[in-house]
Design a protein around this motif. Structure first.
Motif, PDB file in Angstrom:
ATOM      1  N   ALA A 129       0.827  -1.207   0.000  1.00  0.00           N
ATOM      2  CA  ALA A 129       0.000   0.000   0.000  1.00  0.00           C
ATOM      3  C   ALA A 129       0.857   1.250   0.000  1.00  0.00           C
ATOM      4  O   ALA A 129       0.570   2.232  -0.699  1.00  0.00           O
ATOM      5  N   VAL A 130       1.944   1.219   0.775  1.00  0.00           N
ATOM      6  CA  VAL A 130       2.848   2.376   0.817  1.00  0.00           C
ATOM      7  C   VAL A 130       3.488   2.609  -0.540  1.00  0.00           C
ATOM      8  O   VAL A 130       3.566   3.731  -1.045  1.00  0.00           O
ATOM      9  N   LEU A 131       3.964   1.522  -1.129  1.00  0.00           N
ATOM     10  CA  LEU A 131       4.604   1.660  -2.441  1.00  0.00           C
ATOM     11  C   LEU A 131       3.603   2.126  -3.485  1.00  0.00           C
ATOM     12  O   LEU A 131       3.905   2.972  -4.346  1.00  0.00           O
ATOM     13  N   LEU A 132       2.382   1.563  -3.421  1.00  0.00           N
ATOM     14  CA  LEU A 132       1.363   1.959  -4.391  1.00  0.00           C
ATOM     15  C   LEU A 132       0.973   3.405  -4.204  1.00  0.00           C
ATOM     16  O   LEU A 132       0.818   4.155  -5.166  1.00  0.00           O
ATOM     17  N   THR A 133       0.844   3.822  -2.933  1.00  0.00           N
ATOM     18  CA  THR A 133       0.487   5.221  -2.669  1.00  0.00           C
ATOM     19  C   THR A 133       1.576   6.149  -3.158  1.00  0.00           C
ATOM     20  O   THR A 133       1.315   7.199  -3.750  1.00  0.00           O
ATOM     21  N   GLY A 134       2.807   5.759  -2.949  1.00  0.00           N
ATOM     22  CA  GLY A 134       3.906   6.623  -3.390  1.00  0.00           C
ATOM     23  C   GLY A 134       3.970   6.738  -4.886  1.00  0.00           C
ATOM     24  O   GLY A 134       4.343   7.771  -5.431  1.00  0.00           O
ATOM     25  N   SER A 135       3.631   5.648  -5.604  1.00  0.00           N
ATOM     26  CA  SER A 135       3.692   5.696  -7.058  1.00  0.00           C
ATOM     27  C   SER A 135       2.508   6.423  -7.647  1.00  0.00           C
ATOM     28  O   SER A 135       2.608   7.054  -8.686  1.00  0.00           O
ATOM     29  N   VAL A 136       1.331   6.316  -6.962  1.00  0.00           N
ATOM     30  CA  VAL A 136       0.132   6.972  -7.493  1.00  0.00           C
ATOM     31  C   VAL A 136       0.178   8.458  -7.244  1.00  0.00           C
ATOM     32  O   VAL A 136      -0.172   9.267  -8.094  1.00  0.00           O
ATOM     33  N   PHE A 137       0.622   8.825  -6.022  1.00  0.00           N
ATOM     34  CA  PHE A 137       0.615  10.244  -5.670  1.00  0.00           C
ATOM     35  C   PHE A 137       2.047  10.776  -5.660  1.00  0.00           C
ATOM     36  O   PHE A 137       2.558  11.215  -4.639  1.00  0.00           O
ATOM     37  N   ALA A 138       2.709  10.712  -6.806  1.00  0.00           N
ATOM     38  CA  ALA A 138       4.068  11.230  -6.929  1.00  0.00           C
ATOM     39  C   ALA A 138       4.008  12.749  -6.942  1.00  0.00           C
ATOM     40  O   ALA A 138       3.509  13.353  -7.890  1.00  0.00           O
ATOM     41  N   ALA A 139       4.496  13.359  -5.887  1.00  0.00           N
ATOM     42  CA  ALA A 139       4.423  14.804  -5.755  1.00  0.00           C
ATOM     43  C   ALA A 139       5.533  15.465  -6.555  1.00  0.00           C
ATOM     44  O   ALA A 139       6.628  14.910  -6.733  1.00  0.00           O
ATOM     45  N   ALA A 191      13.407  26.095 -17.587  1.00  0.00           N
ATOM     46  CA  ALA A 191      13.676  25.164 -16.502  1.00  0.00           C
ATOM     47  C   ALA A 191      13.622  23.735 -17.030  1.00  0.00           C
ATOM     48  O   ALA A 191      12.884  23.449 -17.978  1.00  0.00           O
ATOM     49  N   VAL A 192      14.397  22.844 -16.400  1.00  0.00           N
ATOM     50  CA  VAL A 192      14.451  21.446 -16.807  1.00  0.00           C
ATOM     51  C   VAL A 192      14.273  20.581 -15.561  1.00  0.00           C
ATOM     52  O   VAL A 192      14.940  20.800 -14.539  1.00  0.00           O
ATOM     53  N   LEU A 193      13.391  19.599 -15.660  1.00  0.00           N
ATOM     54  CA  LEU A 193      13.141  18.658 -14.573  1.00  0.00           C
ATOM     55  C   LEU A 193      13.174  17.242 -15.122  1.00  0.00           C
ATOM     56  O   LEU A 193      12.511  16.949 -16.127  1.00  0.00           O
ATOM     57  N   THR A 194      13.955  16.384 -14.494  1.00  0.00           N
ATOM     58  CA  THR A 194      13.988  14.967 -14.878  1.00  0.00           C
ATOM     59  C   THR A 194      13.519  14.128 -13.687  1.00  0.00           C
ATOM     60  O   THR A 194      13.959  14.348 -12.552  1.00  0.00           O
ATOM     61  N   VAL A 195      12.627  13.180 -13.933  1.00  0.00           N
ATOM     62  CA  VAL A 195      12.129  12.261 -12.908  1.00  0.00           C
ATOM     63  C   VAL A 195      12.079  10.866 -13.511  1.00  0.00           C
ATOM     64  O   VAL A 195      12.140  10.704 -14.736  1.00  0.00           O
ATOM     65  N   ASP A 196      11.903   9.879 -12.645  1.00  0.00           N
ATOM     66  CA  ASP A 196      11.752   8.503 -13.124  1.00  0.00           C
ATOM     67  C   ASP A 196      10.317   8.227 -13.546  1.00  0.00           C
ATOM     68  O   ASP A 196      10.072   7.635 -14.600  1.00  0.00           O
ATOM     69  N   PHE A 197       9.361   8.657 -12.696  1.00  0.00           N
ATOM     70  CA  PHE A 197       7.945   8.450 -12.992  1.00  0.00           C
ATOM     71  C   PHE A 197       7.161   9.642 -12.477  1.00  0.00           C
ATOM     72  O   PHE A 197       7.648  10.422 -11.644  1.00  0.00           O
ATOM     73  N   THR A 198       5.931   9.757 -12.948  1.00  0.00           N
ATOM     74  CA  THR A 198       5.030  10.834 -12.511  1.00  0.00           C
ATOM     75  C   THR A 198       3.831  10.303 -11.743  1.00  0.00           C
ATOM     76  O   THR A 198       2.905  11.058 -11.464  1.00  0.00           O
ATOM     77  N   GLY A 199       3.838   9.027 -11.402  1.00  0.00           N
ATOM     78  CA  GLY A 199       2.726   8.461 -10.666  1.00  0.00           C
ATOM     79  C   GLY A 199       1.468   8.404 -11.507  1.00  0.00           C
ATOM     80  O   GLY A 199       1.505   8.069 -12.696  1.00  0.00           O
ATOM     81  N   ALA A 200       0.347   8.762 -10.892  1.00  0.00           N
ATOM     82  CA  ALA A 200      -0.931   8.738 -11.607  1.00  0.00           C
ATOM     83  C   ALA A 200      -1.099   9.944 -12.511  1.00  0.00           C
ATOM     84  O   ALA A 200      -1.976   9.957 -13.372  1.00  0.00           O
ATOM     85  N   SER A 201      -0.290  10.970 -12.318  1.00  0.00           N
ATOM     86  CA  SER A 201      -0.399  12.185 -13.136  1.00  0.00           C
ATOM     87  C   SER A 201       0.144  11.931 -14.532  1.00  0.00           C
ATOM     88  O   SER A 201       1.138  11.212 -14.703  1.00  0.00           O
ATOM     89  N   SER A 202      -0.504  12.517 -15.506  1.00  0.00           N
ATOM     90  CA  SER A 202       0.025  12.434 -16.864  1.00  0.00           C
ATOM     91  C   SER A 202       1.269  13.309 -16.975  1.00  0.00           C
ATOM     92  O   SER A 202       1.518  14.190 -16.124  1.00  0.00           O
TER      93      SER A 202
END
Length: 247
Positions: A15-25, A66-77
């Motif tokens: 649940a923690v991992l799923l929450t972190g991936s869904v709500f990637a701030a 500005a430039v931002l690199t991330v691995d994933f954006t979670g549930a956000s497009s």
């Protein structure tokens, strides 16, 4: 009982991992830089190059890249994540709202560029897509993110300079070099009138020369008229003769 506890612990971890991936701030804006490399794919040289461009633009017209690199954006497009980062970071001038943010999502092999409302007219989606395709796509596809980001930042820098009519001098820390002045309407008209006057003078000289020195044409036997007039010839039987003038 132990089995139940292990099951509950596993569910809690999932649940923690799923929450972190869904709500990637969206991460907070970096201090003293316009580049945040969360995915760790950019070199310091690339970050410095983008910062130099942004400093020059900011001092010249308020625009920023500005430039931002991330691995994933979670549930956000990717588009929503980029827009949220642009707004939360406050990229660009507050009044002009002319910021540009490039987002690289490495894990999803995706990227997106969003601009502030002050640039939506000058940088429509089709224009941005062309800039991304012509400058970022090749390097991104090869995994050469430094080359792609650098090429895109330079291309966007040139576009913003054209939009605001500025030529920042990066060698002096972003001081603005005056843009070359376009010739005024009167200057263009003056140049055209000068050419017309010169042409009229040449025509007048030709006409005047023909009046003062009329050309005399002499009819020849085989080739019609010739110039200059053929001088008198001495015939083999003696005497001088001149061919008659044209009728």
């Amino acid at each position: 009982m132990k089995q139940v506890r292990r099951t509950l612990a596993g569910l809690a971890l999932a649940a923690v991992l799923l929450t972190g991936s869904v709500f990637a701030a969206v991460p907070a804006a970096p201090e003293g830089s316009c580049v945040l490399d969360e995915a760790n794919v950019l070199s310091e040289r690339t970050e410095q190059a983008v910062n130099d461009l942004t400093i020059a633009l900011s001092e010249a017209c308020g625009a920023e890249i500005a430039v931002l690199t991330v691995d994933f954006t979670g549930a956000s497009s990717t588009a929503d994540y980029a827009a949220e980062a642009l707004n939360s970071w406050g990229v660009g001038d507050r009044d002009k709202n002319n910021g540009v943010l490039l987002l690289l999502v490495i894990g999803a092999e995706d990227y997106y560029c969003t601009v502030g409302t002050g640039l939506e007219k000058d940088l429509p989606p089709q224009k941005i897509d062309d800039l991304l395709w012509n400058n970022l796509e090749e390097g991104f596809a090869k995994g050469d993110y430094d080359a792609g980001v650098t090429a895109f930042a330079n291309a966007m820098y040139d576009e913003l300079c054209d939009i605001y009519g500025v030529q920042p001098d990066q060698s002096t820390g972003g001081s603005v070099a005056p843009a070359p002045e376009r010739p005024s309407f009167l200057a263009r008209i003056g140049g055209f009138l000068t050419m017309v006057i010169v042409l009229l003078v040449l025509i007048a000289l030709v006409v005047l020369g023909s009046i003062l020195h009329p050309v005399r044409y002499v009819r020849t036997r085989w080739f019609g008229y010739s110039y200059p007039p053929i001088p008198p010839r001495r015939h083999f039987y003696g005497g001088w003769s001149r061919r008659p003038p044209p009728p």
